[in-house]
Design a protein around this motif. Structure first.
Motif: not given
Ligand SMILES: Cc1cc2nc3c(=O)[nH]c(=O)nc-3n(C[C@H](O)[C@H](O)[C@H](O)COP(=O)(O)OP(=O)(O)OC[C@H]3O[C@@H](n4cnc5c(N)ncnc54)[C@H](O)[C@@H]3O)c2cc1C
Length: 249
Positions: A52-57, A69-81, A248-249
């Protein structure tokens, strides 16, 4: 009780170098009822089962057959990938909605201090309240002030939307975008300069509001460390803890 939502990615929009707006259509159930400020839990497929990863609507709560959803893609992140390589029409599972971040019902002026994708739940809160009030032709005599921290001018998104809300509410919604890594505001078109400041959100806020902070409610959202330091900044100014609402994210 959380609901499992089967959704399909309908489109994604590039907002800045590493941030995207994802629009998901509901497949089953066909409706999502949420309070502006709440999040959903993305189920990321993995070899050990869903993670699970949480994302604010980030969208308006009167739109119930889809959400943004507004999502920052974090390099190497599981959900980001997973999210980065997701193609349109792919089925995606979420659980939710959940979370307690949201507007307190009172007549106080509201100050939002947010950074980066911390704008996501605040967009939902603002768009839901502003559109609701405009549609009922009754802008309540209540002020919303947003201070949004980003690093550089090239990182800015949603500017036209924020300007539109500022106009539609006859300035009962006002905003400043606080650029922490620019040396000057020369690159910003003359008409838009009034929406920008140099520096961190606390600095921009302090420039505008100096005394009697007790009459405000504060809504903080962004990375964990930033939210903690903003909270401490407000407590040091004798803002009562119960007037500080945060995510807090
Ligand atoms: C209530 C809540 C709401 C949230 N809402 C949003 C939202 O609306 N939009 C959004 O983009 N995120 C949001 N998040 C953060 C989100 O849940 C994930 O933590 C984030 O997307 C990273 O997940 P990941 O699986 O890609 O990275 P992970 O695999 O968890 O982490 C990979 C690496 O990246 C690091 N990392 C994690 N996040 C960041 C970051 N932001 N910057 C730099 N490095 C990082 C980790 O420390 C780790 O080293 C929210 C979090 C919470 C708790």
């Amino acid at each position: 009780m959380l609901t499992n939502f089967r959704t399909a990615l309908s489109h994604k929009t590039h907002l800045n170098s590493n941030t995207y707006l994802y629009h998901f259509d509901l497949i089953e159930p066909k409706e999502i009822i949420f309070k502006p400020g709440q999040y959903v839990m993305l189920k990321v497929p993995s070899s050990k089962g869903p993670v699970s990863r949480l994302y604010s609507i980030a969208s308006q709560n009167t739109v119930t057959d889809s959400f943004d959803l507004i999502i920052e893609i974090v390099p190497g992140g599981l959900a980001s990938n997973y999210l980065f390589s997701l193609s349109e029409k792919t089925e995606v599972i979420f659980q939710g909605p959940a979370g307690m971040f949201g507007l307190k019902e009172n007549e106080k002026e509201k100050i939002f201090l947010v950074t980066g994708t911390g704008i996501a739940p605040v967009r939902s809160i603002l768009i839901s309240n502003i559109k609701d009030q405009i549609s009922k032709l009754q802008i309540k005599n209540q002020k919303f002030n947003l201070f949004w921290g980003l690093k550089k001018f090239e990182d800015v998104y949603l500017l036209n939307e924020l300007k539109q809300w500022n106009n539609e509410t006859m300035k009962q919604f006002e905003f400043k975008i606080c650029l922490s890594r620019e040396q000057n505001l020369e690159m910003i078109p003359e008409n838009d300069k009034k929406y920008f400041e140099l520096g961190h959100v606390n600095f921009c806020f302090e420039k505008q509001f100096s005394s009697d902070l007790n009459s405000f409610d504060f809504y903080l959202c962004g990375g964990r460390l930033i939210v903690e330091s903003l909270k401490q900044f407000l407590l040091n100014k004798n803002v009562p803890g119960e007037n500080i609402i945060f995510e807090k994210f």
